[in-house]
Design a protein around this motif. Structure first.
Motif, mmCIF file in Angstrom:
data_model
loop_
_atom_site.group_PDB
_atom_site.id
_atom_site.type_symbol
_atom_site.label_atom_id
_atom_site.label_comp_id
_atom_site.label_asym_id
_atom_site.label_seq_id
_atom_site.Cartn_x
_atom_site.Cartn_y
_atom_site.Cartn_z
ATOM 1 N N ASP A 111 0.517 12.241 -3.392
ATOM 2 C CA ASP A 111 -0.302 13.279 -2.803
ATOM 3 C C ASP A 111 -0.046 13.286 -1.302
ATOM 4 O OD1 ASP A 111 -3.837 14.255 -3.261
ATOM 5 O OD2 ASP A 111 -2.050 15.369 -2.631
ATOM 6 N N ALA A 112 -0.457 14.361 -0.659
ATOM 7 C CA ALA A 112 -0.223 14.499 0.778
ATOM 8 C C ALA A 112 -1.236 13.686 1.574
ATOM 9 C CB ALA A 112 -0.308 15.961 1.169
ATOM 10 N N SER A 113 -0.756 12.960 2.562
ATOM 11 C CA SER A 113 -1.645 12.108 3.353
ATOM 12 C C SER A 113 -2.680 12.918 4.122
ATOM 13 C CB SER A 113 -0.825 11.259 4.322
ATOM 14 O OG SER A 113 -0.124 12.082 5.242
ATOM 15 N N ARG A 114 -2.389 14.181 4.403
ATOM 16 C CA ARG A 114 -3.300 14.992 5.200
ATOM 17 C C ARG A 114 -4.629 15.244 4.489
ATOM 18 N NH1 ARG A 114 -3.140 20.042 3.001
ATOM 19 N NH2 ARG A 114 -1.293 20.549 1.752
ATOM 20 N N LYS A 115 -4.678 14.956 3.206
ATOM 21 C CA LYS A 115 -5.907 15.122 2.442
ATOM 22 C C LYS A 115 -6.802 13.881 2.515
ATOM 23 C CE LYS A 115 -3.660 18.064 -1.018
ATOM 24 N NZ LYS A 115 -3.364 18.211 -2.464
ATOM 25 N N THR A 170 -9.634 2.792 11.790
ATOM 26 C CA THR A 170 -9.754 3.920 10.897
ATOM 27 C C THR A 170 -9.285 5.173 11.609
ATOM 28 O OG1 THR A 170 -11.265 5.010 9.332
ATOM 29 C CG2 THR A 170 -12.114 4.547 11.527
ATOM 30 N N ILE A 171 -8.876 6.152 10.836
ATOM 31 C CA ILE A 171 -8.414 7.410 11.421
ATOM 32 C C ILE A 171 -8.860 8.558 10.532
ATOM 33 C CG2 ILE A 171 -6.142 7.420 10.270
ATOM 34 C CD1 ILE A 171 -5.031 8.379 13.054
ATOM 35 N N THR A 172 -9.348 9.608 11.162
ATOM 36 C CA THR A 172 -9.781 10.778 10.412
ATOM 37 C C THR A 172 -8.585 11.651 10.052
ATOM 38 O OG1 THR A 172 -10.058 12.201 12.341
ATOM 39 C CG2 THR A 172 -11.918 10.773 11.750
ATOM 40 N N ARG A 173 -8.854 12.655 9.249
ATOM 41 C CA ARG A 173 -7.792 13.597 8.879
ATOM 42 C C ARG A 173 -7.217 14.285 10.110
ATOM 43 N NH1 ARG A 173 -7.534 19.093 7.676
ATOM 44 N NH2 ARG A 173 -9.757 19.320 8.150
ATOM 45 N N LEU A 174 -8.044 14.468 11.112
ATOM 46 C CA LEU A 174 -7.604 15.175 12.321
ATOM 47 C C LEU A 174 -6.933 14.242 13.328
ATOM 48 C CD1 LEU A 174 -10.653 17.547 12.846
ATOM 49 C CD2 LEU A 174 -8.482 18.019 11.683
ATOM 50 N N GLY A 175 -6.922 12.950 13.036
ATOM 51 C CA GLY A 175 -6.213 12.037 13.921
ATOM 52 C C GLY A 175 -7.087 11.272 14.903
ATOM 53 N N MET A 201 -4.396 2.964 15.819
ATOM 54 C CA MET A 201 -3.969 3.569 14.560
ATOM 55 C C MET A 201 -3.543 4.997 14.812
ATOM 56 S SD MET A 201 -6.032 3.569 10.974
ATOM 57 C CE MET A 201 -5.244 4.145 9.462
ATOM 58 N N SER A 202 -2.501 5.424 14.143
ATOM 59 C CA SER A 202 -2.028 6.802 14.282
ATOM 60 C C SER A 202 -1.546 7.300 12.926
ATOM 61 C CB SER A 202 -0.897 6.879 15.313
ATOM 62 O OG SER A 202 0.238 6.153 14.873
ATOM 63 N N ARG A 203 -1.240 8.570 12.869
ATOM 64 C CA ARG A 203 -0.749 9.149 11.618
ATOM 65 C C ARG A 203 0.297 10.215 11.896
ATOM 66 N NH1 ARG A 203 -5.646 10.829 8.407
ATOM 67 N NH2 ARG A 203 -4.075 11.572 6.935
ATOM 68 N N ASP A 204 1.202 10.373 10.943
ATOM 69 C CA ASP A 204 2.201 11.441 10.963
ATOM 70 C C ASP A 204 2.210 12.036 9.562
ATOM 71 O OD1 ASP A 204 5.670 11.689 12.067
ATOM 72 O OD2 ASP A 204 4.384 13.084 11.006
ATOM 73 N N ASP A 205 1.487 13.115 9.390
ATOM 74 C CA ASP A 205 1.353 13.698 8.058
ATOM 75 C C ASP A 205 2.632 14.395 7.597
ATOM 76 O OD1 ASP A 205 -2.104 14.420 8.739
ATOM 77 O OD2 ASP A 205 -1.263 12.774 7.562
ATOM 78 N N CYS A 235 -3.735 -1.303 3.696
ATOM 79 C CA CYS A 235 -3.961 0.120 3.958
ATOM 80 C C CYS A 235 -4.959 0.645 2.937
ATOM 81 C CB CYS A 235 -2.633 0.850 3.834
ATOM 82 S SG CYS A 235 -2.706 2.617 4.163
ATOM 83 N N TYR A 236 -5.842 1.507 3.390
ATOM 84 C CA TYR A 236 -6.871 2.102 2.525
ATOM 85 C C TYR A 236 -6.948 3.584 2.823
ATOM 86 C CZ TYR A 236 -11.557 3.297 0.879
ATOM 87 O OH TYR A 236 -12.618 3.890 0.258
ATOM 88 N N ALA A 237 -7.092 4.387 1.788
ATOM 89 C CA ALA A 237 -7.214 5.833 1.972
ATOM 90 C C ALA A 237 -8.314 6.384 1.083
ATOM 91 C CB ALA A 237 -5.885 6.512 1.635
ATOM 92 N N ARG A 238 -9.038 7.328 1.632
ATOM 93 C CA ARG A 238 -10.114 7.987 0.886
ATOM 94 C C ARG A 238 -9.975 9.488 1.041
ATOM 95 N NH1 ARG A 238 -16.195 6.288 2.096
ATOM 96 N NH2 ARG A 238 -15.679 4.619 0.643
ATOM 97 N N SER A 239 -10.063 10.172 -0.078
ATOM 98 C CA SER A 239 -9.939 11.623 -0.062
ATOM 99 C C SER A 239 -11.056 12.259 0.755
ATOM 100 C CB SER A 239 -9.993 12.161 -1.487
ATOM 101 O OG SER A 239 -10.117 13.569 -1.476
ATOM 102 N N ILE A 240 -10.723 13.288 1.513
ATOM 103 C CA ILE A 240 -11.737 14.021 2.270
ATOM 104 C C ILE A 240 -12.515 14.969 1.365
ATOM 105 C CG2 ILE A 240 -10.444 13.850 4.416
ATOM 106 C CD1 ILE A 240 -9.601 16.769 4.004
ATOM 107 N N PHE A 241 -12.051 15.169 0.131
ATOM 108 C CA PHE A 241 -12.709 16.095 -0.802
ATOM 109 C C PHE A 241 -13.588 15.361 -1.808
ATOM 110 C CE2 PHE A 241 -10.418 19.486 0.928
ATOM 111 C CZ PHE A 241 -9.089 19.122 1.072
ATOM 112 N N ASP A 242 -13.271 14.094 -2.050
ATOM 113 C CA ASP A 242 -14.005 13.326 -3.063
ATOM 114 C C ASP A 242 -14.051 11.882 -2.603
ATOM 115 O OD1 ASP A 242 -15.000 12.003 -5.257
ATOM 116 O OD2 ASP A 242 -13.529 12.789 -6.685
#
Length: 119
Positions: free
Chosen positions: A27-31, A50-55, A70-74, A96-103
């Motif tokens: 899945d896309a990291s931007r989510k 931690t980093i938000t979807r917006l960086g 921490m940084s991101r390159d979607d 590394c941990y990721a959580r969906s912004i939708f769920d």
């Protein structure tokens, strides 16, 4: 199903620098919002950054502030943890941990990567 793969760990001397990468597949990291955690030997796992979807990012342990970012390159589906002025007490397995912004129940962990700071 999202898979997170960490890379960039290893052995570094005190005062050195290291950058960890966490690459998303499935899945896309931007989510996702993402975080880095670490677990030193014999200790509990703690959140490092931690980093938000917006960086927007934040570093949590006082011991890491000013040294870790921490940084991101979607476009690359990757989040990073940049670590400077490393100390022996930074030795840990980093996750590394990721959580969906939708769920919020849709979350994933990487397998972890060892960082050892030693002369």
């Amino acid at each position: 199903q999202v898979r997170l793969v960490e890379s960039g760990g290893g052995l570094v001397q005190p005062g050195g620098s290291l950058s960890l990468s966490c690459t998303f597949s499935g899945d896309a990291s931007r989510k996702y919002a993402a975080s880095w955690y670490r677990q030193p030997p014999g200790q509990e796992r703690e959140q490092v950054a931690t980093i938000t979807r917006l960086g927007d990012s934040e570093t949590f342990p006082e011991s890491a502030k000013g040294r870790f970012t921490m940084s991101r390159d979607d476009d690359k589906n990757t989040v990073y943890l940049h670590m400077n002025s490393l100390k022996p007490e930074d030795t840990a397995v980093y996750y590394c941990y990721a959580r969906s912004i939708f769920d919020l129940s849709d979350d994933y962990w990487g397998q972890g990567i060892q960082v050892t700071v030693s002369s």
